[in-house]
Write a protein that holds these residues in place. Structure first.
Motif, PDB file in Angstrom:
ATOM      1  N   THR A 146      24.559  16.161  26.081  1.00 20.61           N
ATOM      2  CA  THR A 146      24.993  15.462  24.871  1.00 20.61           C
ATOM      3  C   THR A 146      24.879  16.433  23.699  1.00 20.61           C
ATOM      4  OG1 THR A 146      24.161  13.389  25.795  1.00 20.61           O
ATOM      5  CG2 THR A 146      24.657  13.416  23.431  1.00 20.61           C
ATOM      6  N   VAL A 147      26.019  16.690  23.040  1.00 20.36           N
ATOM      7  CA  VAL A 147      26.066  17.604  21.896  1.00 20.36           C
ATOM      8  C   VAL A 147      26.707  16.863  20.739  1.00 20.36           C
ATOM      9  CG1 VAL A 147      26.929  19.819  21.044  1.00 20.36           C
ATOM     10  CG2 VAL A 147      26.274  19.592  23.448  1.00 20.36           C
ATOM     11  N   HIS A 168      21.152  18.709  20.545  1.00 17.35           N
ATOM     12  CA  HIS A 168      21.702  18.526  21.883  1.00 17.35           C
ATOM     13  C   HIS A 168      20.607  18.012  22.814  1.00 17.35           C
ATOM     14  CE1 HIS A 168      20.483  22.742  21.327  1.00 17.35           C
ATOM     15  NE2 HIS A 168      20.207  22.799  22.604  1.00 17.35           N
TER      16      HIS A 168
END
Length: 190
Positions: A146-147, A168
Motif C-alpha cells: 500500500t503506497v 507505505h
C-alpha cells in the motif's frame, strides 16, 4: 484527466524526484539546464507545459532520458513487474540462469533485506528521505503493498519498484506466509 494533464503531472513528479536524487537545488538545476528557476518552479508545480527542447535540457542536466521524465505508464509511485516480464540475461543447458527482476536509477547507499510476514500481519513504514527507492521481489505468498493509500498486489514471482518517500505498508492478506527480498537505495547526503 486529459493526456496533457497526465503528462504535466508526470513531468512535475519526475523533475522533483530526479532533482532530489541528484541533490540539486532549483538554482543548481536551472544553471545546469540553462532554464530559468521560475520555469522549473512552474514545471515542478505542474503549472506549465514546457517545450520538448526545455524537457531535453532538463533531462540532460539530470542525467536521465526524456522517456524517463515522461514515463507516466509507471504510475506515480509504484511499478509492478509481473513474473513473466523478468528478463533472463544468461542461461546454460544444465538449467542455470540469472534474471533481472526489477531495476531503477538511483545512486547512494543500497541495502538488501529478507522479509517474512505471517498471514494477517502488516508492517507500516514512514516516508524515507526524498529520492529513496525500494525494490521488492516476492518469493512466497502474495504481498499487499500500500503506497499513498493505494493497494498493489504483488504475487509470488513478481517484483515491484517504488518511490519510498511517501507512507507505505507491507501486508499479507493471504493465508500463507509471505516472503520477499527487498533492496533499499537511499540517496547520498550532499
Amino acid at each position: 484527466m486529459t493526456d496533457l494533464d497526465l503528462l504535466t503531472r508526470t513531468l512535475a513528479r519526475s523533475v522533483k524526484h530526479w532533482r532530489a536524487v541528484r541533490g540539486f537545488t532549483l538554482d543548481v538545476l536551472a544553471a545546469r539546464a540553462g532554464v530559468s528557476r521560475g520555469m522549473l518552479i512552474q514545471i515542478e508545480q505542474a503549472r506549465t507545459n514546457p517545450s520538448i527542447g526545455t524537457v531535453v535540457k532538463i533531462g540532460d542536466a539530470l542525467g536521465v532520458s526524456v522517456t524517463t521524465l515522461l514515463d507516466y505508464a509507471q504510475g506515480p509511485k509504484v511499478r509492478v513487474v509481473p513474473a513473466e516480464q523478468a528478463v533472463r540475461l544468461w542461461h546454460t543447458d544444465a538449467g542455470s540462469y540469472n534474471r533481472l527482476l526489477a531495476g531503477t536509477e538511483a545512486p547512494g547507499p543500497l541495502e538488501m533485506w529478507d522479509w517474512r510476514l505471517m498471514p494477517g500481519e502488516r508492517s507500516p513504514s514512514d516516508p524515507h528521505p526524498a529520492g529513496t527507492v525500494e525494490l521488492v521481489h516476492v518469493t512466497a505468498g502474495e504481498l499487499t503493498l500500500t503506497v499513498d493509500g493505494t493497494e498493489h498486489r504483488v504475487p509470488s514471482g513478481a517484483s515491484a519498484a517504488l518511490e519510498a518517500d511517501t507512507p507505505h505498508v507491507y501486508g499479507n492478506d493471504g493465508e500463507v506466509p509471505m516472503e520477499m527480498v527487498m533492496a533499499v537505495s537511499v540517496p547520498p547526503v550532499r
